[in-house]
Every structure is written in C-alpha cells, then in structure tokens.
Write a protein that holds these residues in place. Structure first.
Motif, short mmCIF file in Angstrom:
data_model
loop_
_atom_site.label_atom_id
_atom_site.label_comp_id
_atom_site.label_asym_id
_atom_site.label_seq_id
_atom_site.Cartn_x
_atom_site.Cartn_y
_atom_site.Cartn_z
N ARG A 2 -33.38 -47.41 -87.73
CA ARG A 2 -33.72 -47.43 -86.30
C ARG A 2 -35.20 -47.06 -86.14
O ARG A 2 -35.73 -46.22 -86.84
CB ARG A 2 -32.87 -46.43 -85.53
N PHE A 3 -35.84 -47.72 -85.17
CA PHE A 3 -37.23 -47.43 -84.86
C PHE A 3 -37.27 -46.51 -83.66
O PHE A 3 -36.74 -46.84 -82.60
CB PHE A 3 -37.98 -48.74 -84.55
N MET A 4 -37.86 -45.33 -83.82
CA MET A 4 -38.00 -44.37 -82.73
C MET A 4 -39.37 -44.57 -82.10
O MET A 4 -40.39 -44.18 -82.67
CB MET A 4 -37.84 -42.94 -83.24
N ALA A 5 -39.40 -45.20 -80.94
CA ALA A 5 -40.65 -45.54 -80.29
C ALA A 5 -41.18 -44.37 -79.47
O ALA A 5 -40.42 -43.69 -78.78
CB ALA A 5 -40.46 -46.76 -79.38
N THR A 6 -42.48 -44.15 -79.55
CA THR A 6 -43.13 -43.14 -78.72
C THR A 6 -43.90 -43.79 -77.58
O THR A 6 -44.25 -43.11 -76.62
CB THR A 6 -44.11 -42.30 -79.57
N GLU A 7 -44.15 -45.08 -77.70
CA GLU A 7 -44.85 -45.82 -76.65
C GLU A 7 -44.38 -47.26 -76.64
O GLU A 7 -44.15 -47.86 -77.69
CB GLU A 7 -46.36 -45.78 -76.90
N ILE A 8 -44.22 -47.82 -75.43
CA ILE A 8 -43.81 -49.20 -75.26
C ILE A 8 -44.88 -49.93 -74.47
O ILE A 8 -45.30 -49.46 -73.40
CB ILE A 8 -42.46 -49.29 -74.49
N LEU A 9 -45.30 -51.08 -74.97
CA LEU A 9 -46.24 -51.94 -74.26
C LEU A 9 -45.58 -53.29 -74.06
O LEU A 9 -45.12 -53.90 -75.03
CB LEU A 9 -47.53 -52.12 -75.07
N ALA A 10 -45.50 -53.74 -72.82
CA ALA A 10 -44.93 -55.05 -72.54
C ALA A 10 -46.01 -56.11 -72.70
O ALA A 10 -47.15 -55.91 -72.28
CB ALA A 10 -44.33 -55.10 -71.14
#
Length: 146
Positions: free
Chosen positions: A114-122
């Motif tokens: 699983r990838f634990m994201a700290t930031e999401i950019l659309a």
C-alpha cells in the motif's frame, strides 16, 4: 614565488572550492529528491521502500472509499498497463480529485504494497477550464461606479 604561479595556484584553489561546494549541494539535494513511478514501473521494478517517491496515474473507476472519520480515503491508481497501486491518504483532497482523473501522490510504500500518501495533486489535461468559467468561456465581471 613568481606572480604568475601565485595566480595559477589561486585559480586552482578557487576551482576546487567551487567544485567542493557543488558536491555538497548535490549531496544535500539527493536526500530531498522525490522519484516518480507509474504503476507499471512499480510492477516491473518492485517497491522502493527506502525513500519518499511520487506515483502517478489515473484514479480507477469505483475505487474511492471514504472512511467514517471524513478525511481518510482509500483509492486505486492505475495506468495503461494492468498494474494498480492501492493508496491511502489522510487529508483534504484537491477539487479536481475524482475517479477517472489523473493524480500524482507523494509518500512512501509500505511493506504490504500500500502507498501511504502525504500529498495528493490532481492532474488535468490541456483542455482544463476552471469551474467558475463554465462552457461559455471567460466571463469578465465589471464594477462600474454610478
């Protein structure tokens, strides 16, 4: 020592000092660099567990699941291959984040995949138009004094 030799030694020392400063800057930047992976790259090369990375792809249709806390979501990122990456993010997502849209996520892989994201950019394509403009194009509102 001749004046010509003194200038040559000074020039060599200045060159070495600049070279050393460049090496120190590169060493410091290496720890801050964030590598980019597509799901197909991860499937071919394996999980990079030792550093922060960015993944990119399309949010799969029907994959967004919101948790009861209101800020944690799970979703799946895929690309043009059959490979997918499960992602978990806690935070506020961008307005453009939705299924079947592009996304870039920064974070770390967990040993379970699983990838634990700290930031999401659309991401959006070149035909993006902000919602307030709508299909009619650019509308200018003018303030006039009466």
């Amino acid at each position: 020592m001749k004046r010509k030799n003194q200038r040559l030694i000074l020039l060599v020392m200045a060159g070495l000092a600049v070279f050393g400063a460049v090496l120190l800057a590169m060493a410091a930047m290496r720890d801050q660099a964030s590598f980019f992976y597509a799901p197909g790259d991860v499937a071919r090369r394996g999980l990079p567990l030792d550093r922060a990375v960015r993944i990119g792809g399309m949010v799969r249709q029907g994959s967004i699941q919101r948790h009861p806390d209101g800020v944690t979501i799970d979703f799946t990122v895929g690309d043009d291959t059959a490979a997918t990456i499960p992602v978990r993010f806690t935070g506020i997502t961008p307005e453009l984040f939705r299924e079947n849209s592009g996304v870039v996520a920064e974070g770390r892989f967990q040993p379970d995949g699983r990838f634990m994201a700290t930031e999401i950019l659309a991401r959006h394509d070149e035909n993006y138009m902000p919602p307030r403009l709508g299909p009619q194009g650019d509308r200018h509102e003018t303030n006039t004094l009466r």
